[in-house]
Design an enzyme around this catalytic site. Structure first.
Site, mmCIF file in Angstrom:
data_model
loop_
_atom_site.group_PDB
_atom_site.id
_atom_site.type_symbol
_atom_site.label_atom_id
_atom_site.label_comp_id
_atom_site.label_asym_id
_atom_site.label_seq_id
_atom_site.Cartn_x
_atom_site.Cartn_y
_atom_site.Cartn_z
ATOM 1 N N SER A 152 -121.681 -12.837 -14.005
ATOM 2 C CA SER A 152 -123.054 -13.313 -14.113
ATOM 3 C C SER A 152 -123.380 -14.192 -12.920
ATOM 4 C CB SER A 152 -123.230 -14.122 -15.403
ATOM 5 O OG SER A 152 -124.474 -14.786 -15.440
ATOM 6 N N TYR A 165 -120.697 -20.486 -21.341
ATOM 7 C CA TYR A 165 -120.980 -19.213 -20.678
ATOM 8 C C TYR A 165 -120.694 -19.306 -19.178
ATOM 9 C CZ TYR A 165 -123.515 -14.975 -19.352
ATOM 10 O OH TYR A 165 -123.849 -13.737 -18.853
ATOM 11 N N LYS A 169 -117.678 -17.179 -17.273
ATOM 12 C CA LYS A 169 -117.985 -16.192 -16.244
ATOM 13 C C LYS A 169 -117.432 -16.606 -14.877
ATOM 14 C CE LYS A 169 -120.278 -13.117 -18.677
ATOM 15 N NZ LYS A 169 -119.824 -11.719 -18.836
#
Length: 260
Positions: A152, A165, A169
């Protein structure tokens, strides 16, 4: 039959490919792109009915050979089980696309331990262990391969309320580099793609309101979010012979968001 999307060195005819999170959003479009390019597909997800629907659609539209494996990658035994069953489907794997992922938005001060652990399990532990298991099999087969991790833009630039998150990532990007370093001598390439917001059905739902989307769009020089095929096209390229000297890189698909 649908018209092929790719030609020449972007064809993936006969390449045995595992795509995780393959029934929705980016994963579903990646599966369609690979089917259009001629790959043999193993689709993975948690819902057997959704996997069967996807299998029938890809077979009808592209004549693709498609197998499915229903597995929960958050389980400790999930990655090894998937690697084994996916490898058995077509006698080995040439390409792994680690796409499955989750996100729980929370401010740092409200971090929930359970959700944090779940995010790390699905976004980092599962793809890292699956890549290790598939990489081991690729080394044993001795025919090389390509591993593509869907990370991401949040791996490259911080995003508020995405604590777990972003961490998961960013770690996945570094794990990809270690895969590239250790598996490269065996002809196995490992790379990651780092999309910004992608306007899947879920992306539309989460980012559809102008109040939320406007500040994010203001940071993207192209002034828009990505659409699924812009991610899929990059993944197909990384799986193809057109990228045969590309190894250990992360490719932002973000309209310039992470430039600085």
């Amino acid at each position: 039959m649908a018209e092929p999307r790719y030609a020449g060195v972007l064809r993936l005819d006969g390449k045995r490919t595992l795509v995780t999170g393959a029934t929705k959003g980016i994963g579903a479009d990646i599966a369609r792109a690979f089917a259009s390019a001629g790959a043999k597909l193993v689709l993975s997800g948690r819902d057997e009915a959704e996997l069967e629907t996807a299998r029938r659609s890809l077979t009808a539209d592209y004549g693709a050979e498609v197998a499915t494996v229903a597995v929960d990658l958050a389980r400790s035994d999930g990655p090894d089980r998937l690697a084994g069953q996916a490898g058995d489907a077509f006698g080995g794997l040439d390409v792994l696309v680690n796409n499955a992922g989750i996100s729980h938005t929370q401010p740092v001060v409200d971090t929930d331990h359970t959700r944090f652990d779940e995010t790390i399990a699905v976004n980092l532990r599962a793809p890292a262990l699956l890549a290790a298991a598939v990489g081991r099999a690729m080394v044993a087969d001795g025919v090389g391969g390509s591993i593509i991790n869907v990370a991401s833009a949040a791996a490259l630039a911080p995003l508020a309320e995405h604590y777990a998150y972003c961490a998961s990532k960013a770690a996945l990007v570094m794990a990809t580099k270690v895969l590239a370093l250790e598996l490269g001598p065996h002809g196995i390439r490992a790379n990651s793609v780092c999309p910004t917001v992608v306007l899947t059905e879920m992306g539309q739902r989460v980012w559809g309101e102008e109040e939320k989307s406007a500040p994010m769009l203001a940071r993207i020089p192209l002034g828009r979010f990505a659409v699924p095929h812009e991610v899929s096209d990059a993944v197909v390229w990384l799986a193809s012979d057109a990228s045969s000297m590309v190894n250990g890189v992360e490719i932002p698909i973000d309209g310039g968001y992470t430039m600085g």
